[in-house]
Design an enzyme around this catalytic site. Structure first.
Site, PDB file in Angstrom:
ATOM      1  CB  CYS A   1      49.017  47.898  36.332  1.00 34.30           C
ATOM      2  SG  CYS A   1      49.394  49.039  34.989  1.00 34.30           S
TER       3      CYS A   1
ATOM      4  CB  CYS B   1      52.258  50.183  36.542  1.00 25.73           C
ATOM      5  SG  CYS B   1      50.886  51.304  36.785  1.00 25.73           S
TER       6      CYS B   1
END
Ligand code: SF4
Length: 443
Positions: free
Chosen positions: A366, A363
């Protein structure tokens, strides 16, 4: 302007397409007229008689991977010119109502005739409709709008309401309002031009080529390989597009001056803060990996992840086939597996409170908060607050959604010392000070 000669190959290697050169063009929305009721069933391979008379074709095999490589040093103007030169009236620009208006300006600068289509989902901002009108007037063109099927929209809205995408994801609504109208549009074309850029999405657009055989959709010839996708802005940065737009005096969507960067439908688009990635303004309640509406679904690989992970030092790490390089790797962060997080959930009185990030290593968001979260963990080290991470994608996702209040990645939760249920960090501010204020308020 440079000339890019077609590369003629003898076989259909990967990336090559046996294309037909149509001399006439059809409207995007045109379908062959139905046969008379008395006529025998037509052979599928036989085109309509009028089309047979009007169309002349020659078999050409083009290696588009090779062509994309040859275009690497070409400007967007040269690429748009090349695309229009090759496909004439059978290519159209897909215009979303945002800064991809630059494509229309490039097309104008080529001096060649060009077509533009857009998907009117019925849920666009008023500013976007005004912008379409301004663009039509500025260029003296008619945008070929594609609309969703009224019966399908009616079925969705009557059964699930107007905002079902907030509950069960955007795919169903996007499929009805965007993807199917797009498919209809593309079936009338042999090629399309998009405004996709690599810098738009770290998760899904990092590898788009300048030109490719469309990996997802079919053109008028039918079958995968019958449509060519041109991405002339793939390697251009957003700031350079904006410099070009300002220099050329091109109309812009007023939403840009209100903080919107990536613009889609009104309920699914919001402004972003300076420093936030533009895709954070789209479908913000979902995983970063799902942030394609289906128009460019070929950007998402088979396991739904991007191919490359960016380290917090900026270096690239390549995914392995069976796994993804991990993030948040520091001794100050405990790597919790399922049993560990289960134990945390069961305890009513913990020795120490815990701050846990629910993440997925692929991600982009993230990865974007890795530096601040690691710094926070190092600050909290020895303070009595434990910091952990729990990889919550794949098999763990359903559990994390149900038990840990996972919304989109990353989700940060805090297990207070004397409460069984975790408290979800409610903000999108992921700087160290904001996270620390949250921890200090609850510890
Ligand atoms: Fe529906 Fe939102 Fe997709 Fe628009 S962006 S089609 S409103 S889910």
């Amino acid at each position: 302007m440079k000339q890019f000669e077609p590369s003629i190959a003898q076989s259909t290697a990967i990336g090559a397409s046996r294309g037909r050169r149509w001399v006439v063009s059809r409207p995007i929305y045109a379908a062959a007229p139905p046969p008379p009721a008395t006529a025998p069933p037509p052979a599928a391979a036989l085109p309509h008689a009028a089309a047979v008379a009007a169309v002349e074709e020659e078999e050409v095999v083009v290696d588009y991977e090779k062509l994309a490589k040859g275009l690497e040093s070409a400007s967007p103007l040269e690429i748009v010119d090349e695309a229009l030169k090759r496909f004439g009236g059978d290519i159209a620009i897909a215009f979303s109502g945002a800064e991809d208006v630059a494509l229309i300006e490039y097309a104008r600068l080529t001096g060649r005739p060009f077509r533009v289509f857009s998907l009117d989902t019925g849920r666009l901002n008023p500013e976007t409709y005004r912008f379409f009108d301004a663009v039509e007037k500025h260029y003296g063109i008619h945008i070929e709008y594609m609309f969703p099927d009224a019966v399908e929209v009616q079925g969705l809205v009557r059964s699930k309401g107007l905002f079902s995408f907030y509950e069960d994801g955007h795919q169903e609504c996007c499929s009805i309002r965007k993807v199917r109208p797009l498919k209809r549009a593309l079936k009338g074309l042999r090629a399309w031009i998009t405004g996709q850029r690599k810098d738009q999405s770290p998760g899904t657009r990092a590898h788009i080529p300048l030109v490719q055989v469309d990996p997802s959709f079919e053109g008028m010839g039918g079958g995968i390989g019958s449509l060519i996708k041109w991405n002339p802005l793939a390697t251009v940065e957003g700031k350079d597009i904006w410099n070009f737009i300002r220099t050329m005096g091109v109309p812009v969507n007023l939403l840009h001056s209100q903080g919107y960067v990536s613009i889609g439908c009104e309920p699914c688009t919001r402004p972003v803060l300076p420093g936030q990635h533009e895709r954070e303004g789209r479908w913000w309640w979902e995983d970063a990996k799902a942030k394609e509406c289906g128009l460019h679904k070929g950007n998402i690989n088979a396991n739904g992840s991007q191919e490359v992970v960016i380290n917090r030092d900026g270096a690239l790490r390549t995914n392995s086939v069976n796994g993804v390089a991990d993030i948040f790797e520091t001794q100050a962060i405990v790597n919790l597996h399922r049993q560990g997080i289960d134990n945390l959930l069961k305890l009513e009185n913990r020795v120490e409170p815990w701050l846990v990030v629910l993440y997925a290593p692929w991600c982009g968001f993230c990865q974007g908060m890795e530096t601040s979260f690691v710094e926070l963990a190092e600050k909290l080290s020895g303070s009595g607050v434990k910091v952990g991470k729990f990889r919550a994608d794949g098999d763990q996702k359903q559990f994390a959604q149900k038990e840990l209040r996972l919304g989109s990645f990353p989700t940060i939760i805090f297990f207070p010392k004397h409460a069984s249920r975790p408290v979800k960090y409610p903000s999108e501010r992921r700087d160290v000070d904001s996270l620390l204020a949250f921890v200090n308020a609850l510890r």
